[in-house]
Write a protein that holds these residues in place. Structure first.
Motif, PDB file in Angstrom:
ATOM      1  N   MET A  15       1.519  -1.425   0.088  1.00  0.00           N
ATOM      2  CA  MET A  15       0.171  -0.515  -0.470  1.00  0.00           C
ATOM      3  C   MET A  15       1.436   1.437  -0.137  1.00  0.00           C
ATOM      4  O   MET A  15       0.255   1.852  -0.748  1.00  0.00           O
ATOM      5  CB  MET A  15      -0.482   0.073   1.052  1.00  0.00           C
ATOM      6  N   ALA A  16       1.949   1.057   1.049  1.00  0.00           N
ATOM      7  CA  ALA A  16       2.832   1.958   0.925  1.00  0.00           C
ATOM      8  C   ALA A  16       3.581   2.526  -0.459  1.00  0.00           C
ATOM      9  O   ALA A  16       3.653   3.764  -1.015  1.00  0.00           O
ATOM     10  CB  ALA A  16       3.723   2.220   1.896  1.00  0.00           C
ATOM     11  N   SER A  17       4.017   1.278  -0.966  1.00  0.00           N
ATOM     12  CA  SER A  17       4.530   1.696  -2.149  1.00  0.00           C
ATOM     13  C   SER A  17       3.753   2.242  -3.702  1.00  0.00           C
ATOM     14  O   SER A  17       4.003   3.442  -4.260  1.00  0.00           O
ATOM     15  CB  SER A  17       5.159   0.156  -3.030  1.00  0.00           C
ATOM     16  N   ARG A  18       2.310   2.379  -3.643  1.00  0.00           N
ATOM     17  CA  ARG A  18       1.231   2.593  -3.877  1.00  0.00           C
ATOM     18  C   ARG A  18       0.527   4.334  -3.834  1.00  0.00           C
ATOM     19  O   ARG A  18      -0.509   4.519  -4.299  1.00  0.00           O
ATOM     20  CB  ARG A  18      -0.343   1.471  -4.545  1.00  0.00           C
ATOM     21  N   GLY A  19       1.504   4.628  -2.630  1.00  0.00           N
ATOM     22  CA  GLY A  19       0.792   5.795  -1.661  1.00  0.00           C
ATOM     23  C   GLY A  19      -0.075   6.184  -1.388  1.00  0.00           C
ATOM     24  O   GLY A  19      -0.682   6.940  -0.854  1.00  0.00           O
ATOM     25  N   ILE A  20      -1.078   4.854  -0.873  1.00  0.00           N
ATOM     26  CA  ILE A  20      -2.102   4.593   0.513  1.00  0.00           C
ATOM     27  C   ILE A  20      -0.987   4.582   1.763  1.00  0.00           C
ATOM     28  O   ILE A  20      -0.584   3.122   2.070  1.00  0.00           O
ATOM     29  CB  ILE A  20      -2.676   3.272   0.110  1.00  0.00           C
ATOM     30  N   PHE A  21      -1.692   5.387   2.527  1.00  0.00           N
ATOM     31  CA  PHE A  21      -1.136   5.368   3.804  1.00  0.00           C
ATOM     32  C   PHE A  21      -2.033   4.874   5.061  1.00  0.00           C
ATOM     33  O   PHE A  21      -1.529   5.363   6.142  1.00  0.00           O
ATOM     34  CB  PHE A  21       0.065   6.627   3.907  1.00  0.00           C
ATOM     35  N   GLN A  22      -3.284   5.785   4.320  1.00  0.00           N
ATOM     36  CA  GLN A  22      -4.426   4.826   5.513  1.00  0.00           C
ATOM     37  C   GLN A  22      -5.441   4.171   5.258  1.00  0.00           C
ATOM     38  O   GLN A  22      -5.513   3.545   3.785  1.00  0.00           O
ATOM     39  CB  GLN A  22      -5.322   6.348   5.265  1.00  0.00           C
ATOM     40  N   THR A  23      -5.339   3.199   6.350  1.00  0.00           N
ATOM     41  CA  THR A  23      -6.308   1.572   5.801  1.00  0.00           C
ATOM     42  C   THR A  23      -7.946   2.290   4.995  1.00  0.00           C
ATOM     43  O   THR A  23      -8.452   1.595   4.476  1.00  0.00           O
ATOM     44  CB  THR A  23      -7.294   1.372   6.902  1.00  0.00           C
ATOM     45  N   SER A  24      -8.270   3.522   5.841  1.00  0.00           N
ATOM     46  CA  SER A  24      -9.467   4.128   4.910  1.00  0.00           C
ATOM     47  C   SER A  24      -9.746   4.402   3.562  1.00  0.00           C
ATOM     48  O   SER A  24     -10.677   4.076   3.068  1.00  0.00           O
ATOM     49  CB  SER A  24      -9.841   5.116   5.921  1.00  0.00           C
ATOM     50  N   LYS A  25      -8.347   4.635   2.898  1.00  0.00           N
ATOM     51  CA  LYS A  25      -8.159   4.415   1.380  1.00  0.00           C
ATOM     52  C   LYS A  25      -8.780   2.587   0.597  1.00  0.00           C
ATOM     53  O   LYS A  25      -8.753   3.292  -0.340  1.00  0.00           O
ATOM     54  CB  LYS A  25      -6.875   5.103   1.353  1.00  0.00           C
ATOM     55  N   LEU A  26      -8.310   2.444   1.375  1.00  0.00           N
ATOM     56  CA  LEU A  26      -8.259   0.456   0.476  1.00  0.00           C
ATOM     57  C   LEU A  26     -10.060   0.654   0.948  1.00  0.00           C
ATOM     58  O   LEU A  26     -10.017  -0.989   0.159  1.00  0.00           O
ATOM     59  CB  LEU A  26      -7.775  -0.215   2.298  1.00  0.00           C
ATOM     60  N   GLY A  27     -10.908   0.669   1.912  1.00  0.00           N
ATOM     61  CA  GLY A  27     -12.491   0.079   1.518  1.00  0.00           C
ATOM     62  C   GLY A  27     -12.628   0.570   0.532  1.00  0.00           C
ATOM     63  O   GLY A  27     -13.367  -0.020  -0.280  1.00  0.00           O
ATOM     64  N   PRO A  28     -12.780   1.583  -0.120  1.00  0.00           N
ATOM     65  CA  PRO A  28     -13.625   2.047  -0.832  1.00  0.00           C
ATOM     66  C   PRO A  28     -13.009   1.147  -2.263  1.00  0.00           C
ATOM     67  O   PRO A  28     -13.968   0.780  -2.603  1.00  0.00           O
ATOM     68  CB  PRO A  28     -13.430   4.054  -0.898  1.00  0.00           C
ATOM     69  N   LEU A  29     -11.954   0.874  -2.912  1.00  0.00           N
ATOM     70  CA  LEU A  29     -11.228  -0.147  -3.664  1.00  0.00           C
ATOM     71  C   LEU A  29     -11.981  -1.428  -3.317  1.00  0.00           C
ATOM     72  O   LEU A  29     -11.712  -1.327  -4.255  1.00  0.00           O
ATOM     73  CB  LEU A  29      -9.555   0.637  -3.385  1.00  0.00           C
ATOM     74  N   GLU A  40     -13.165  -2.180  10.287  1.00  0.00           N
ATOM     75  CA  GLU A  40     -12.646  -2.654  11.454  1.00  0.00           C
ATOM     76  C   GLU A  40     -11.550  -4.089  10.804  1.00  0.00           C
ATOM     77  O   GLU A  40     -10.482  -4.910  10.976  1.00  0.00           O
ATOM     78  CB  GLU A  40     -13.199  -2.557  12.757  1.00  0.00           C
ATOM     79  N   GLN A  41     -12.360  -4.883   9.532  1.00  0.00           N
ATOM     80  CA  GLN A  41     -12.083  -5.850   9.001  1.00  0.00           C
ATOM     81  C   GLN A  41     -10.531  -5.378   8.294  1.00  0.00           C
ATOM     82  O   GLN A  41      -9.786  -5.842   8.113  1.00  0.00           O
ATOM     83  CB  GLN A  41     -12.962  -6.626   8.025  1.00  0.00           C
ATOM     84  N   VAL A  42     -10.843  -4.196   7.595  1.00  0.00           N
ATOM     85  CA  VAL A  42      -9.838  -3.869   6.935  1.00  0.00           C
ATOM     86  C   VAL A  42      -8.671  -3.491   7.288  1.00  0.00           C
ATOM     87  O   VAL A  42      -7.253  -3.418   7.023  1.00  0.00           O
ATOM     88  CB  VAL A  42     -10.575  -2.398   6.387  1.00  0.00           C
ATOM     89  N   TYR A  43      -8.855  -2.786   8.501  1.00  0.00           N
ATOM     90  CA  TYR A  43      -7.886  -2.430   9.369  1.00  0.00           C
ATOM     91  C   TYR A  43      -6.554  -3.717  10.313  1.00  0.00           C
ATOM     92  O   TYR A  43      -5.207  -3.457   9.971  1.00  0.00           O
ATOM     93  CB  TYR A  43      -8.083  -1.545  11.125  1.00  0.00           C
ATOM     94  N   ARG A  44      -7.253  -4.471  10.415  1.00  0.00           N
ATOM     95  CA  ARG A  44      -6.974  -5.958  11.008  1.00  0.00           C
ATOM     96  C   ARG A  44      -6.499  -6.479   9.182  1.00  0.00           C
ATOM     97  O   ARG A  44      -5.204  -7.168   9.747  1.00  0.00           O
ATOM     98  CB  ARG A  44      -7.882  -6.500  12.065  1.00  0.00           C
ATOM     99  N   LEU A  45      -6.646  -6.168   8.381  1.00  0.00           N
ATOM    100  CA  LEU A  45      -6.303  -7.250   7.438  1.00  0.00           C
ATOM    101  C   LEU A  45      -5.087  -6.499   6.897  1.00  0.00           C
ATOM    102  O   LEU A  45      -4.313  -6.643   6.826  1.00  0.00           O
ATOM    103  CB  LEU A  45      -7.118  -6.589   5.539  1.00  0.00           C
ATOM    104  N   VAL A  46      -4.706  -5.033   7.150  1.00  0.00           N
ATOM    105  CA  VAL A  46      -3.680  -4.273   7.233  1.00  0.00           C
ATOM    106  C   VAL A  46      -2.581  -4.327   8.201  1.00  0.00           C
ATOM    107  O   VAL A  46      -1.613  -4.607   8.189  1.00  0.00           O
ATOM    108  CB  VAL A  46      -4.172  -2.461   6.885  1.00  0.00           C
TER     109      VAL A  46
END
Length: 113
Positions: A15-29, A40-46
Motif C-alpha cells: 500500500m505504501a509503495s502505491r501511495g496509500i498510507f491510510q486504511t480508510s483509503k483501501l475500503g472503497p477500493l 475494523e476488518q480492513v484495519y485488521r487486514l492491514v
C-alpha cells in the motif's frame, strides 16, 4: 524432519509503495470490486498478519493495488538442523556420549541349582 514455513504479510508495504498510507483509503477500493468489509476488518487486514484470507479478497487486493500475490505474501522455507543419525557417531556433549556396560551372562553354578 519438520520443514518450517515463515509467512510474511506485506500488505502495508505494498500500500505504501502505491501511495496509500491510510486504511480508510483501501475500503472503497475493495468495495468497487465487490468486497464489502467493515472499517475494523480492513484495519485488521492491514495491521495484522491474517491466518485466513478469502480468495476473492486476495484477488480484489491484487487488482486494486496492481500487484501480484507474490508481492502480498512472502514465504520463507527453513529446515531445522538435523541430528546425527548413525549409531556410534560422536555427538557433542549429549546423551550419545553415555554408553551402557556390556552385560555378562553366567551359567548358574552347582550351589545355585
Amino acid at each position: 524432519m519438520t520443514i518450517e514455513l515463515e509467512t510474511t504479510w506485506n500488505l502495508r508495504s505494498v500500500m505504501a509503495s502505491r501511495g496509500i498510507f491510510q486504511t480508510s483509503k483501501l475500503g472503497p477500493l475493495l468495495a468497487e470490486r465487490g468486497i464489502d468489509l467493515s472499517r475494523e476488518q480492513v484495519y485488521r487486514l492491514v495491521a495484522q498478519t491474517p491466518q485466513r484470507v478469502r480468495l476473492d479478497v486476495l484477488s480484489a487486493l491484487c487488482d486494486a493495488l496492481e500487484c501480484s500475490l507474490d508481492d502480498l505474501v512472502s514465504v520463507k522455507r527453513s529446515t531445522p538442523e538435523t541430528l546425527p543419525v548413525a549409531v556410534g557417531e560422536q555427538t557433542r556433549g549429549s546423551i550419545g556420549d553415555l554408553r551402557p556396560l556390556r552385560a555378562t551372562i553366567r551359567r548358574p553354578g552347582p550351589e545355585q541349582a
